[in-house]
Write a protein that holds these residues in place. Sequence first.
Motif, PDB file in Angstrom:
ATOM      1  N   ASP A 224       0.965  -1.097  -0.192  1.00  0.00           N
ATOM      2  CA  ASP A 224       0.155  -0.040  -0.187  1.00  0.00           C
ATOM      3  C   ASP A 224       0.855   1.113   0.192  1.00  0.00           C
ATOM      4  O   ASP A 224       2.196   1.084   0.164  1.00  0.00           O
ATOM      5  CB  ASP A 224      -1.016  -0.026   1.382  1.00  0.00           C
ATOM      6  CG  ASP A 224      -2.003  -1.346   1.214  1.00  0.00           C
ATOM      7  OD1 ASP A 224      -2.918  -1.308   0.363  1.00  0.00           O
ATOM      8  OD2 ASP A 224      -1.845  -2.020   1.972  1.00  0.00           O
ATOM      9  N   HIS A 225       0.275   2.414  -0.258  1.00  0.00           N
ATOM     10  CA  HIS A 225       0.885   3.615  -0.040  1.00  0.00           C
ATOM     11  C   HIS A 225       1.984   3.616  -1.063  1.00  0.00           C
ATOM     12  O   HIS A 225       3.055   4.262  -0.656  1.00  0.00           O
ATOM     13  CB  HIS A 225       1.435   4.076   1.312  1.00  0.00           C
ATOM     14  CG  HIS A 225       0.271   3.593   2.448  1.00  0.00           C
ATOM     15  ND1 HIS A 225      -0.962   4.422   2.365  1.00  0.00           N
ATOM     16  CD2 HIS A 225       0.127   2.897   3.388  1.00  0.00           C
ATOM     17  CE1 HIS A 225      -1.687   4.071   3.485  1.00  0.00           C
ATOM     18  NE2 HIS A 225      -1.108   2.964   4.152  1.00  0.00           N
ATOM     19  N   VAL A 226       1.892   3.386  -2.125  1.00  0.00           N
ATOM     20  CA  VAL A 226       2.889   3.420  -3.317  1.00  0.00           C
ATOM     21  C   VAL A 226       2.910   5.070  -3.837  1.00  0.00           C
ATOM     22  O   VAL A 226       2.045   5.393  -4.041  1.00  0.00           O
ATOM     23  CB  VAL A 226       2.612   2.247  -4.547  1.00  0.00           C
ATOM     24  CG1 VAL A 226       3.726   2.364  -5.213  1.00  0.00           C
ATOM     25  CG2 VAL A 226       2.415   1.166  -3.835  1.00  0.00           C
ATOM     26  N   GLN A 227       4.047   5.262  -3.829  1.00  0.00           N
ATOM     27  CA  GLN A 227       4.248   6.676  -4.495  1.00  0.00           C
ATOM     28  C   GLN A 227       4.824   6.449  -5.892  1.00  0.00           C
ATOM     29  O   GLN A 227       5.811   6.196  -6.394  1.00  0.00           O
ATOM     30  CB  GLN A 227       5.536   7.234  -3.754  1.00  0.00           C
ATOM     31  CG  GLN A 227       5.106   7.700  -2.055  1.00  0.00           C
ATOM     32  CD  GLN A 227       3.968   8.614  -2.350  1.00  0.00           C
ATOM     33  OE1 GLN A 227       3.946   9.780  -2.823  1.00  0.00           O
ATOM     34  NE2 GLN A 227       3.092   8.348  -1.193  1.00  0.00           N
ATOM     35  N   PHE A 228       3.612   6.658  -6.734  1.00  0.00           N
ATOM     36  CA  PHE A 228       3.943   6.688  -8.200  1.00  0.00           C
ATOM     37  C   PHE A 228       4.405   7.876  -8.885  1.00  0.00           C
ATOM     38  O   PHE A 228       4.502   9.080  -8.112  1.00  0.00           O
ATOM     39  CB  PHE A 228       2.688   6.240  -8.890  1.00  0.00           C
ATOM     40  CG  PHE A 228       2.089   4.869  -8.617  1.00  0.00           C
ATOM     41  CD1 PHE A 228       2.987   3.610  -8.904  1.00  0.00           C
ATOM     42  CD2 PHE A 228       1.090   4.815  -8.151  1.00  0.00           C
ATOM     43  CE1 PHE A 228       2.444   2.542  -8.754  1.00  0.00           C
ATOM     44  CE2 PHE A 228       0.534   3.426  -7.712  1.00  0.00           C
ATOM     45  CZ  PHE A 228       1.285   2.289  -8.067  1.00  0.00           C
ATOM     46  N   MET A 229       5.203   8.031 -10.101  1.00  0.00           N
ATOM     47  CA  MET A 229       5.712   9.050 -10.768  1.00  0.00           C
ATOM     48  C   MET A 229       4.498  10.138 -10.943  1.00  0.00           C
ATOM     49  O   MET A 229       3.515   9.393 -11.297  1.00  0.00           O
ATOM     50  CB  MET A 229       6.444   8.664 -11.964  1.00  0.00           C
ATOM     51  CG  MET A 229       7.657   7.760 -11.619  1.00  0.00           C
ATOM     52  SD  MET A 229       8.315   6.927 -13.400  1.00  0.00           S
ATOM     53  CE  MET A 229       9.426   5.956 -12.645  1.00  0.00           C
ATOM     54  N   ASP A 230       4.833  11.216 -10.733  1.00  0.00           N
ATOM     55  CA  ASP A 230       3.926  12.420 -11.463  1.00  0.00           C
ATOM     56  C   ASP A 230       3.848  12.141 -12.982  1.00  0.00           C
ATOM     57  O   ASP A 230       4.899  11.954 -13.613  1.00  0.00           O
ATOM     58  CB  ASP A 230       4.491  13.780 -11.296  1.00  0.00           C
ATOM     59  CG  ASP A 230       3.492  14.650 -11.473  1.00  0.00           C
ATOM     60  OD1 ASP A 230       2.878  14.718 -12.706  1.00  0.00           O
ATOM     61  OD2 ASP A 230       3.040  15.470 -10.461  1.00  0.00           O
ATOM     62  N   ARG A 231       2.593  12.010 -13.603  1.00  0.00           N
ATOM     63  CA  ARG A 231       2.485  11.606 -14.958  1.00  0.00           C
ATOM     64  C   ARG A 231       3.285  12.699 -15.796  1.00  0.00           C
ATOM     65  O   ARG A 231       3.638  12.445 -17.068  1.00  0.00           O
ATOM     66  CB  ARG A 231       1.105  11.899 -15.377  1.00  0.00           C
ATOM     67  CG  ARG A 231      -0.020  10.801 -14.698  1.00  0.00           C
ATOM     68  CD  ARG A 231      -1.528  10.699 -15.220  1.00  0.00           C
ATOM     69  NE  ARG A 231      -1.915   9.994 -14.180  1.00  0.00           N
ATOM     70  CZ  ARG A 231      -2.224   8.752 -14.647  1.00  0.00           C
ATOM     71  NH1 ARG A 231      -1.680   8.058 -15.485  1.00  0.00           N
ATOM     72  NH2 ARG A 231      -3.190   7.785 -13.803  1.00  0.00           N
ATOM     73  N   LYS A 232       3.517  14.075 -15.404  1.00  0.00           N
ATOM     74  CA  LYS A 232       4.297  14.783 -16.248  1.00  0.00           C
ATOM     75  C   LYS A 232       5.646  14.424 -16.461  1.00  0.00           C
ATOM     76  O   LYS A 232       6.446  14.782 -17.555  1.00  0.00           O
ATOM     77  CB  LYS A 232       4.270  16.079 -15.775  1.00  0.00           C
ATOM     78  CG  LYS A 232       5.048  16.334 -14.300  1.00  0.00           C
ATOM     79  CD  LYS A 232       4.751  17.906 -14.051  1.00  0.00           C
ATOM     80  CE  LYS A 232       5.718  18.037 -12.625  1.00  0.00           C
ATOM     81  NZ  LYS A 232       5.550  19.275 -12.115  1.00  0.00           N
ATOM     82  N   HIS A 233       6.381  13.370 -15.637  1.00  0.00           N
ATOM     83  CA  HIS A 233       7.591  12.998 -15.882  1.00  0.00           C
ATOM     84  C   HIS A 233       7.667  11.642 -16.660  1.00  0.00           C
ATOM     85  O   HIS A 233       8.885  11.491 -17.172  1.00  0.00           O
ATOM     86  CB  HIS A 233       8.098  12.599 -14.622  1.00  0.00           C
ATOM     87  CG  HIS A 233       8.138  13.811 -13.470  1.00  0.00           C
ATOM     88  ND1 HIS A 233       8.742  14.903 -13.828  1.00  0.00           N
ATOM     89  CD2 HIS A 233       7.966  13.874 -12.090  1.00  0.00           C
ATOM     90  CE1 HIS A 233       8.728  15.994 -12.859  1.00  0.00           C
ATOM     91  NE2 HIS A 233       8.130  15.174 -11.835  1.00  0.00           N
ATOM     92  N   LEU A 234       6.435  11.159 -17.081  1.00  0.00           N
ATOM     93  CA  LEU A 234       6.420  10.009 -17.823  1.00  0.00           C
ATOM     94  C   LEU A 234       6.833  10.479 -19.331  1.00  0.00           C
ATOM     95  O   LEU A 234       6.305  11.560 -19.931  1.00  0.00           O
ATOM     96  CB  LEU A 234       5.300   9.356 -17.939  1.00  0.00           C
ATOM     97  CG  LEU A 234       4.725   8.622 -16.628  1.00  0.00           C
ATOM     98  CD1 LEU A 234       3.203   8.021 -16.610  1.00  0.00           C
ATOM     99  CD2 LEU A 234       5.600   7.753 -15.921  1.00  0.00           C
ATOM    100  N   LEU A 235       7.579   9.543 -20.091  1.00  0.00           N
ATOM    101  CA  LEU A 235       7.681   9.936 -21.560  1.00  0.00           C
ATOM    102  C   LEU A 235       6.288   9.853 -22.211  1.00  0.00           C
ATOM    103  O   LEU A 235       5.770   8.877 -21.989  1.00  0.00           O
ATOM    104  CB  LEU A 235       8.747   9.034 -22.242  1.00  0.00           C
ATOM    105  CG  LEU A 235      10.254   9.133 -21.556  1.00  0.00           C
ATOM    106  CD1 LEU A 235      11.143   8.038 -22.164  1.00  0.00           C
ATOM    107  CD2 LEU A 235      10.832  10.544 -21.750  1.00  0.00           C
TER     108      LEU A 235
END
Length: 331
Positions: free
Chosen positions: A35-46
């Motif tokens: 739980d409580h996974v910190q995913f990347m902000d979408r703006k950082h995705l290619l």
Amino acid sequence: MTANLVDDFGRVHNNLRISVTDRCNIRCFYCMPADHVQFMDRKHLLTFEEIERCARVAAGLGVNKIRLTGGEPLVRRDLHVLVGMLTSIEGITDVGLTTNGILLAEQAETLYAAGLRRLNVSLDALDPVKFREVTRRDGYEKVVEGIQVAREVGFDPIKVNAVAIRGVTESEIVPFGQFARETGVEVRFIEYMPLDADNAWERDKVLFAGEIVRVLSEQIGPLDPLPNDDPTAPAVDYAFADGIGRIGFIASVSQPFCASCNRFRLTADGKLRNCLFSLEETDVRALLRSGSGDEAIAEAMRQSVAAKWEGHQINSATFVQPDRPMYSIGG
């Protein structure tokens, strides 16, 4: 085509693994926190366009194989659009996908129409209760349905990847052997690797390939090694002696294949990694978004591959687990 991606040990790199997201719809304990996974902000995705550009540059350097990974790549919206972009690149002859299969049934036909032909489905247990123990989520039935739909659509080959973990998945060995015999799908057992988010990996938890061969041989029938048509392939393949059922083993811990590795990686946030266990990364997203030309990206790829170490050192006292867990690197 000139092979430009050669490391200091003479290994030619023609295989690029591209992660399209770090998000996932299950929570396998060997890969992610519960739980409580910190995913990347979408703006950082290619973006798809940035991924396509990297793939096109890589193709100019001799890359002809691409595998899309995650996280779970099928949670990335309109993934079939990216597949179509990649299969259209001159020089790219093989585009594959690794998925947990949860969303495969609903996307298989669209992905096939976009040009995808090869699938690896991650499935660690054929018992729904054991499946939930490993993934910490439900969805076993959806995975099995996804495999069936993919077969009907025409995907070939379809390989099922099962992580082998001592104390957890021993009971799944024989069922997977029977599954391979009954379905024609190749089952590949992958030794448990130190890429978990909780840093709980221990060597004693690795269920070794040799042990699995022995169990299958004793309880189902003898296994014969198959000829190795591709010396860069990570799996060692066997077939049951009666010709029915194919089993592969990716023995990253007990039988490392670093000496023949031809793969490097692009993470979802645009970092080049020359090894799954690399402790260093090369930022190509910064190049993509600063107006740099293709040659700058190509040079970053050359330098990343050139700096590749001899091997991952899992079996050495000096081994250091990467800061990024598997879901953040790309499977």
